[in-house]
Design a protein around this motif. Structure first.
Motif, short mmCIF file in Angstrom:
data_model
loop_
_atom_site.label_atom_id
_atom_site.label_comp_id
_atom_site.label_asym_id
_atom_site.label_seq_id
_atom_site.Cartn_x
_atom_site.Cartn_y
_atom_site.Cartn_z
N TRP A 31 0.96 -1.34 0.03
CA TRP A 31 -0.03 -0.08 -0.02
C TRP A 31 0.75 1.29 0.02
O TRP A 31 0.61 2.25 -0.55
CB TRP A 31 -0.84 0.04 1.23
CG TRP A 31 -2.04 -0.91 1.08
CD1 TRP A 31 -2.19 -2.26 1.62
CD2 TRP A 31 -3.04 -0.83 0.01
NE1 TRP A 31 -3.17 -2.84 1.25
CE2 TRP A 31 -4.02 -2.05 0.51
CE3 TRP A 31 -3.51 0.03 -0.60
CZ2 TRP A 31 -5.00 -2.45 -0.34
CZ3 TRP A 31 -4.67 -0.43 -1.34
CH2 TRP A 31 -5.72 -1.49 -1.12
N ILE A 32 1.97 1.04 0.79
CA ILE A 32 2.92 2.38 0.69
C ILE A 32 3.45 2.62 -0.68
O ILE A 32 3.46 3.63 -1.12
CB ILE A 32 3.87 2.18 1.61
CG1 ILE A 32 3.57 2.50 3.17
CG2 ILE A 32 5.13 3.24 1.44
CD1 ILE A 32 4.67 2.05 4.11
N MET A 33 3.81 1.54 -1.41
CA MET A 33 4.27 1.55 -2.89
C MET A 33 3.26 2.19 -3.67
O MET A 33 3.42 2.80 -4.53
CB MET A 33 4.85 0.23 -3.44
CG MET A 33 6.14 -0.33 -2.50
SD MET A 33 7.62 0.84 -3.12
CE MET A 33 8.69 0.13 -2.11
N LEU A 34 1.97 1.50 -3.52
CA LEU A 34 0.92 2.12 -4.41
C LEU A 34 0.75 3.62 -4.13
O LEU A 34 0.53 4.30 -5.29
CB LEU A 34 -0.33 1.19 -4.15
CG LEU A 34 -1.64 1.56 -5.00
CD1 LEU A 34 -1.37 0.95 -6.22
CD2 LEU A 34 -2.82 0.59 -4.54
N PHE A 35 0.76 3.81 -3.02
CA PHE A 35 0.41 5.68 -2.85
C PHE A 35 1.69 6.16 -3.47
O PHE A 35 1.31 7.28 -4.06
CB PHE A 35 0.46 5.68 -1.22
CG PHE A 35 0.35 7.13 -0.90
CD1 PHE A 35 -1.05 7.61 -0.79
CD2 PHE A 35 1.27 7.85 -0.49
CE1 PHE A 35 -1.14 8.98 -0.43
CE2 PHE A 35 1.12 9.31 -0.17
CZ PHE A 35 0.06 9.85 -0.20
N LEU A 36 2.83 5.86 -3.32
CA LEU A 36 4.12 6.67 -3.83
C LEU A 36 4.02 6.61 -5.43
O LEU A 36 4.39 7.61 -5.78
CB LEU A 36 5.38 6.06 -3.19
CG LEU A 36 5.46 6.19 -1.89
CD1 LEU A 36 6.75 5.29 -1.40
CD2 LEU A 36 5.79 7.55 -1.37
N VAL A 37 3.65 5.60 -5.93
CA VAL A 37 3.48 5.27 -7.36
C VAL A 37 2.37 6.42 -7.87
O VAL A 37 2.55 7.14 -8.92
CB VAL A 37 3.26 4.04 -7.90
CG1 VAL A 37 3.08 4.11 -9.26
CG2 VAL A 37 4.48 3.07 -7.65
#
Length: 518
Positions: free
Chosen positions: A438-444
């Motif tokens: 979820w952190i990666m999805l938010f950053l992307v």
């Protein structure tokens, strides 16, 4: 012999195993049917919701922005500036992964306190609340209700994305575990396609019915609430965590039908004995234990690669590629449905072949093909003005890239936390994996527009590097787990790790072990 603090004589356990063998040899027509129903009931309210809510938000974009501006003007008498409208819209979109992060951290305690099945059922509280907020937001004149609803749906998706593969992986036999766990990716892709179809202008994508489109997430939740209570809990949770031999036996008989469950009961008892006297793992303890270094590194590297490989960016860039290829504007929405259908087809194929070719082959092959198609795609974008057929080549690369992603990383990555960690560490591993995703999805989501603006035609060069790294790591460092029991996988990983393993403090032999206590 003792089972989680409850005295269990050898005679009693032998009787249970013998009873399992006798009952399982009786003729039955339900062999495999219950497991299939478990997959469907868990998936429809689990990862299906994630894919569905990820895609339906695209259709009413302009309608929600217009509603936000009109609501603000009705309150203050002044229209909302354009940059503020975009800010509110960005918050509506970004609150979904933010809620997913909270849900991922909540999934571990829920799976421990309530069990796998009950966690999925209780998780629908967030779905019902979000659907009510969505449905009445327009009538109440409140765009804040949409924001809160997206946050709650993110929490629900975060919980289900972690608990569902855990539930399915623990319920499936070892020879089908990979295929069963892959169904989580199939339901994600199915949710994306269904969201794209339902969001068509001819259906629920119009300016009058968009609140109902957002509230339609209630339908999968109701289907799960009706069907899942009739199906069994995870047998491993019942035996290893709860110490309930009879309930575990009944669950196995229900899941396996006429198959002999005596051998599987013995295998789970061996795993329970291996976990005896070991403390539960907490998320931060996974990083401190040198004996889990290979597992944690694999989880972090391949989990990050899946989110940073560029698949989400391909979806975002698809509209402009189709437009460049000459697809009429009114037909682009149907071409985008084709991209979602490609991922659905690829994950289905991967589910069929995963137990034949193994996990490593699918991961290495998927990332290698993605590297190839991303390279051709970049060249096609650079030369699109030189040759009239280059836009069509770029459009073909979009479909090929998504197919390659679906065959390998889309489903296999989600199995890692189930297979690489034992019962004591599995919920904590899913918390780490879910939070990372979820952190990666938010950053992307936040950084992709800036990357697209700065790199232009070379947009996919960073993603190329990620795909290459993912293929190399999976090929060199990821152990193959095809057809192995959880205990065999754990022993293999211990042999690959340090010879001396750090052991947590032991417990009294008569104390009940909550092996996944946080």
């Amino acid at each position: 012999m003792e089972l989680l603090g409850r005295p269990l004589s050898a005679r009693r356990f032998t009787c249970c195993v013998r009873l399992a063998a006798e009952v399982s040899l009786a003729p039955s027509n339900s062999q495999g049917r219950v497991l299939f129903l478990v997959i469907c009931a868990a998936g429809i309210g689990g990862t299906f919701q994630f894919g569905y809510n990820l895609s339906i938000i695209n259709a009413p974009t302009l309608h929600i922005q217009k509603f936000t501006n009109e609501t603000w003007q009705a309150r203050t008498g002044k229209p909302l500036p354009d940059h503020m409208v975009l800010l509110v819209w960005s918050l509506i979109v970004s609150l979904f992964p933010m809620g997913g992060l909270f849900g991922a951290l909540l999934a571990g305690p829920m799976a421990i306190k309530l069990g796998r099945k009950k966690s999925l059922l209780v998780n629908n509280i967030f779905v019902v609340a979000a659907a009510l907020l969505f449905g009445f937001s327009h009538k109440a004149g409140s765009f804040e209700m949409i924001m809160l609803g997206r946050l709650l749906m993110g929490v629900s998706a975060g919980v289900s994305m972690n608990v569902q593969p855990m539930y399915l992986g623990e319920s499936a036999p070892s020879e089908l575990r990979g295929a069963v766990a892959m169904t989580s990716a199939i339901f994600t892709a199915l949710g994306i396609v269904m969201g794209q179809v339902v969001g068509l202008r001819e259906l629920m994508g119009g300016p009058q019915v968009w609140p109902l489109l957002l509230a339609s997430c209630l339908v999968p939740g109701v289907l799960q609430l009706v069907s899942l209570p009739l199906l069994p809990e995870s047998p491993r949770y019942l035996l290893i965590d709860c110490g309930d031999t009879e309930a575990c036996l009944a669950a196995l008989q229900m899941l396996r039908g006429t198959q002999d469950v005596a051998e599987e009961m013995e295998e789970m008892e061996e795993e329970r004995a291996a976990c005896q006297g070991r403390q539960a793992r907490r998320p931060w303890e996974l990083f401190q234990d040198r004996g889990l270094r290979r597992q944690v590194t694999s989880l972090v590297v391949l989990g990050s690669a899946m989110e940073l490989c560029g698949n989400d960016s391909v979806y975002a860039y698809a509209s402009s590629v189709f437009r460049e290829a000459g697809v009429p504007e009114e037909k682009i929405q149907y071409a985008i449905i084709g991209t979602g259908s490609c991922e659905l087809f690829a994950t289905f194929v991967s589910c069929v072949v995963i137990e034949r070719v193994g996990r490593k082959v699918l991961l290495v092959g998927g990332y290698s093909l993605m590297t190839c198609w991303a390279s051709i795609f970049t060249a096609a974008l650079c030369l699109k003005n030189s040759f009239p057929w280059m836009p069509y080549l770029a459009m073909s690369c979009v479909f090929a890239f998504i197919l390659s992603f679906g065959i390998g990383p889309a489903g296999v990555t989600g199995i890692l936390a189930t297979e690489l960690f034992d019962q004591t560490a599995r919920p904590a591993a899913y918390m780490v994996c879910g939070a990372l995703m979820w952190i990666m999805l938010f950053l992307v989501g936040i950084g992709f527009p800036f990357v697209m603006e700065s790199l232009s035609h070379f947009l996919f060069v960073p993603f190329l590097g990620v795909c290459i790294c993912g293929a190399i790591y999976a090929g060199l460092f990821l152990p193959e787990t095809k057809g192995k029991t959880f205990l065999e996988i754990s022993e293999d990983l211990h042999r690959l790790s340090l010879p001396v393993q750090a052991q947590g403090p032991t417990r009294s032999s008569r104390e009940v072990i909550q092996s996944t206590e946080l």
